[in-house]
Design a protein around this motif. Structure first.
Motif, PDB file in Angstrom:
ATOM      1  N   ARG A  64      -5.102   5.957  -1.101  1.00 31.05           N
ATOM      2  CA  ARG A  64      -3.949   5.179  -1.014  1.00 31.05           C
ATOM      3  C   ARG A  64      -3.883   4.135  -2.235  1.00 31.05           C
ATOM      4  O   ARG A  64      -4.806   3.242  -1.935  1.00 31.05           O
ATOM      5  CB  ARG A  64      -3.348   4.801   0.254  1.00 31.05           C
ATOM      6  CG  ARG A  64      -3.404   6.015   1.277  1.00 31.05           C
ATOM      7  CD  ARG A  64      -2.858   5.698   2.478  1.00 31.05           C
ATOM      8  NE  ARG A  64      -1.767   4.758   2.986  1.00 31.05           N
ATOM      9  CZ  ARG A  64      -1.544   4.186   3.840  1.00 31.05           C
ATOM     10  NH1 ARG A  64      -2.322   4.172   4.966  1.00 31.05           N
ATOM     11  NH2 ARG A  64      -0.591   3.318   3.819  1.00 31.05           N
TER      12      ARG A  64
ATOM     13  N   PRO B 106       1.976   5.242   0.526  1.00 31.46           N
ATOM     14  CA  PRO B 106       2.215   6.179   1.755  1.00 31.46           C
ATOM     15  C   PRO B 106       0.781   7.054   1.878  1.00 31.46           C
ATOM     16  O   PRO B 106       0.194   7.454   0.954  1.00 31.46           O
ATOM     17  CB  PRO B 106       3.367   6.960   1.606  1.00 31.46           C
ATOM     18  CG  PRO B 106       4.154   6.152   0.718  1.00 31.46           C
ATOM     19  CD  PRO B 106       3.506   5.464  -0.248  1.00 31.46           C
ATOM     20  N   GLY B 107       0.655   7.329   3.043  1.00 29.19           N
ATOM     21  CA  GLY B 107      -0.609   8.333   3.396  1.00 29.19           C
ATOM     22  C   GLY B 107      -0.082   9.456   4.002  1.00 29.19           C
ATOM     23  O   GLY B 107       1.144   9.917   3.968  1.00 29.19           O
TER      24      GLY B 107
ATOM     25  N   HIS C 111       2.456   0.661   3.596  1.00 27.89           N
ATOM     26  CA  HIS C 111       2.202  -0.652   4.503  1.00 27.89           C
ATOM     27  C   HIS C 111       2.088  -2.063   3.578  1.00 27.89           C
ATOM     28  O   HIS C 111       2.039  -2.056   2.171  1.00 27.89           O
ATOM     29  CB  HIS C 111       0.627  -0.452   4.860  1.00 27.89           C
ATOM     30  CG  HIS C 111       0.215  -1.402   5.992  1.00 27.89           C
ATOM     31  ND1 HIS C 111       0.889  -1.856   7.242  1.00 27.89           N
ATOM     32  CD2 HIS C 111      -1.004  -2.249   5.924  1.00 27.89           C
ATOM     33  CE1 HIS C 111       0.145  -2.711   7.580  1.00 27.89           C
ATOM     34  NE2 HIS C 111      -0.881  -3.146   7.029  1.00 27.89           N
TER      35      HIS C 111
ATOM     36  N   CYS D  37       0.888  -1.432   0.032  1.00 36.90           N
ATOM     37  CA  CYS D  37      -0.108  -0.001   0.036  1.00 36.90           C
ATOM     38  C   CYS D  37       0.795   1.251  -0.017  1.00 36.90           C
ATOM     39  O   CYS D  37       1.721   1.365   0.560  1.00 36.90           O
ATOM     40  CB  CYS D  37      -0.859  -0.121   1.305  1.00 36.90           C
ATOM     41  SG  CYS D  37      -1.750  -1.599   1.444  1.00 36.90           S
TER      42      CYS D  37
ATOM     43  N   TYR E 124       1.901   8.092  10.812  1.00 41.06           N
ATOM     44  CA  TYR E 124       2.171   6.491  10.922  1.00 41.06           C
ATOM     45  C   TYR E 124       1.806   5.862   9.589  1.00 41.06           C
ATOM     46  O   TYR E 124       2.123   4.761   9.432  1.00 41.06           O
ATOM     47  CB  TYR E 124       0.955   6.216  11.874  1.00 41.06           C
ATOM     48  CG  TYR E 124      -0.546   6.231  11.229  1.00 41.06           C
ATOM     49  CD1 TYR E 124      -0.928   5.204  10.575  1.00 41.06           C
ATOM     50  CD2 TYR E 124      -1.298   7.341  11.406  1.00 41.06           C
ATOM     51  CE1 TYR E 124      -2.276   5.431  10.022  1.00 41.06           C
ATOM     52  CE2 TYR E 124      -2.581   7.643  11.062  1.00 41.06           C
ATOM     53  CZ  TYR E 124      -3.100   6.644  10.239  1.00 41.06           C
ATOM     54  OH  TYR E 124      -4.392   6.768   9.662  1.00 41.06           O
ATOM     55  N   SER E 125       1.420   6.654   8.370  1.00 44.30           N
ATOM     56  CA  SER E 125       1.331   6.158   7.160  1.00 44.30           C
ATOM     57  C   SER E 125       1.993   6.444   6.340  1.00 44.30           C
ATOM     58  O   SER E 125       2.194   6.244   5.012  1.00 44.30           O
ATOM     59  CB  SER E 125      -0.353   6.223   6.623  1.00 44.30           C
ATOM     60  OG  SER E 125      -0.390   7.727   6.410  1.00 44.30           O
ATOM     61  N   SER E 126       3.129   7.461   6.654  1.00 40.71           N
ATOM     62  CA  SER E 126       4.162   7.727   5.602  1.00 40.71           C
ATOM     63  C   SER E 126       4.808   6.971   4.966  1.00 40.71           C
ATOM     64  O   SER E 126       5.646   7.194   3.951  1.00 40.71           O
ATOM     65  CB  SER E 126       4.999   8.769   6.372  1.00 40.71           C
ATOM     66  OG  SER E 126       4.174  10.210   6.834  1.00 40.71           O
TER      67      SER E 126
ATOM     68  N   GLU F 299      -8.533   6.762   2.014  1.00 40.01           N
ATOM     69  CA  GLU F 299      -7.394   7.467   2.351  1.00 40.01           C
ATOM     70  C   GLU F 299      -6.681   7.918   1.125  1.00 40.01           C
ATOM     71  O   GLU F 299      -5.741   8.522   1.033  1.00 40.01           O
ATOM     72  CB  GLU F 299      -6.427   6.784   3.249  1.00 40.01           C
ATOM     73  CG  GLU F 299      -7.005   6.648   4.712  1.00 40.01           C
ATOM     74  CD  GLU F 299      -6.016   5.708   5.826  1.00 40.01           C
ATOM     75  OE1 GLU F 299      -4.972   5.667   5.181  1.00 40.01           O
ATOM     76  OE2 GLU F 299      -6.630   5.475   6.675  1.00 40.01           O
TER      77      GLU F 299
ATOM     78  N   TYR G 299      -8.381   1.925   2.296  1.00 40.28           N
ATOM     79  CA  TYR G 299      -7.281   2.532   1.432  1.00 40.28           C
ATOM     80  C   TYR G 299      -7.949   3.373   0.310  1.00 40.28           C
ATOM     81  O   TYR G 299      -7.178   4.396   0.181  1.00 40.28           O
ATOM     82  CB  TYR G 299      -6.298   1.600   0.959  1.00 40.28           C
ATOM     83  CG  TYR G 299      -5.166   0.980   2.045  1.00 40.28           C
ATOM     84  CD1 TYR G 299      -4.161   1.713   2.107  1.00 40.28           C
ATOM     85  CD2 TYR G 299      -5.746  -0.043   2.943  1.00 40.28           C
ATOM     86  CE1 TYR G 299      -3.405   1.371   3.336  1.00 40.28           C
ATOM     87  CE2 TYR G 299      -5.010  -0.655   3.694  1.00 40.28           C
ATOM     88  CZ  TYR G 299      -3.792   0.296   4.135  1.00 40.28           C
ATOM     89  OH  TYR G 299      -2.795  -0.168   5.248  1.00 40.28           O
TER      90      TYR G 299
END
Length: 384
Positions: free
Chosen positions: A102, A36-37, A46, A34, A41-43, A100, A97
């Motif tokens: 992503r 980045p967001g 995933h 996945c 925490y999602s930079s 978001e 996702y």
């Protein structure tokens, strides 16, 4: 829903006859990566594992979940937060996702039927309540490394990874910076560079770099097992416009640079109001630096975060400033010697800035300049 997916998978696996497991590959397992967001925490993106069966089972094994509790923040700061493996339906996973914005890509795991069954069993066993929790380590034991290791351990043979690193081997800090810069996370980058010490400046090995989802994708994309490809080429599952942006001009380097210019001008203004303003500034500024130094000491000695040790930021954020900030106005011999020592230490630090074993954040240079300037003025005032 998670329990239902787990029970369905377990029943399907147990009820399949041995002959069917060897001769047919109704089980399909894939690696999900996945993008980045926006949030910190999602930079870094995933990773998860998707499992499908001809009977309609479509579940995702996700090592990146944790439970919120009243002790969440204290456990996180002390490095004692437990993450866990959760199981959810693929549709629910994908919806999160999509919400978001992503993207998600998928690589089919090209193992034999027996290896896929072994991998599925291992995932189901790991998802049991007594096995699903683990002590999270961002660099060496996270949701991405867990997924990659689970596939590699159940491949049936040694997985051979090709080199995915450039000729100039990056450090862990270099790898992290590339994501934070891309997402415009300049303040987060500053905080990470302040809190994480010189151990983050070790060069990453080819396998260690795969703690990041994109690098695991690249590593698996060229990996082989028994002379055959480990996974298929990445195929988009969800394509979304990236939510990342370059950030605003409100960046640490700009803010601290303006502060340095402002303090420099006021330091040479002889008006009473300017001198009084700088008196207040000195007390507040050095006190805050002292608090930062105490935080760094706590992260070094009071937590389980190994990467927070050996932190050279303590050279400008001296914990002793917490007390000595209130002696900035005293003309005592002790205060004079202290701030002259601070001036000398800061001068040496600035000269050695780019040669230290730890890569310092250049946005801190203006702050170090303020320490140099104001410690000099305090010393001169004490001897004047």
């Amino acid at each position: 829903m998670k329990k239902l997916a787990y029970l369905t998978g377990f029943i399907l696996l147990c009820c399949l006859p041995a002959g069917a497991q060897r001769d047919s590959c109704t089980l399909r397992i894939s690696l999900l990566t996945c993008s980045p967001g926006e949030e910190l925490y999602s930079s870094f993106g995933h990773t998860a594992i998707r499992v499908r069966d001809a009977a309609g089972t479509d579940m995702v094994f996700n090592y990146g979940t944790f439970q919120y509790s009243p002790e969440f923040y204290s456990q996180f700061i002390r490095g004692k937060l437990l993450y866990s493996l959760s199981v959810e339906e693929f549709s629910n996973f994908l919806y999160a996702y999509q919400y978001e914005s992503r993207s998600v890509v998928e690589q089919d795991v090209l193992l034999g039927c027996a290896e896929k069954q072994a991998l599925f069993r291992a995932l189901l066993l790991n998802a049991q309540e007594q096995n699903r929790y683990y002590r999270y380590d961002f660099l060496f034991d996270n949701c991405t490394t867990r997924a990659g290791d689970m596939i590699a351990r159940n491949a049936g043979d040694t997985v051979v990874f090709r080199n995915i690193l450039p000729a100039r081997i990056p450090t862990f800090r270099n790898l992290i910076h590339s994501y934070l810069d891309r997402g415009g996370q300049y303040w987060s980058k500053l905080g990470i560079d302040i809190l994480l010490g010189s151990r983050l400046d070790r060069k990453a090995t080819n396998r260690q770099a795969m703690f990041l989802p994109d690098y695991l994708l690249k590593g698996f994309d060229s990996a082989t097992v028994g002379g055959r490809p480990l996974v298929s080429r990445p195929i988009p599952v969800l394509q979304m416009p990236s939510p990342l942006n370059a950030g605003s001009l409100f960046r640490p380097a700009v803010v601290f640079g303006v502060l340095l210019a402002f303090v420099t001008v006021l330091s040479f203004v002889r008006r009473r109001w300017a001198q009084r303003s700088m008196i207040v500034f000195d007390v507040v500024f050095f006190f805050l630096l002292g608090l930062a130094g105490l935080l760094l000491l706590f992260m070094w000695f009071g937590t389980d975060h190994v990467v927070c040790r050996d932190n050279f930021n303590l050279l400008w954020a001296l914990p002793t400033h917490v007390v000595m900030a209130f002696f900035a106005l005293h003309r005592s011999n002790f205060a004079r010697k202290y701030f002259f020592a601070v001036f000398l230490l800061t001068a040496v630090l600035l000269l050695a800035w780019f040669f230290l074993p730890q890569q310092m954040n250049n946005a801190l240079l203006p702050l170090a300049g303020i320490v140099l300037l104001r410690s000099w003025f305090i010393w001169r005032k004490a001897v004047g």
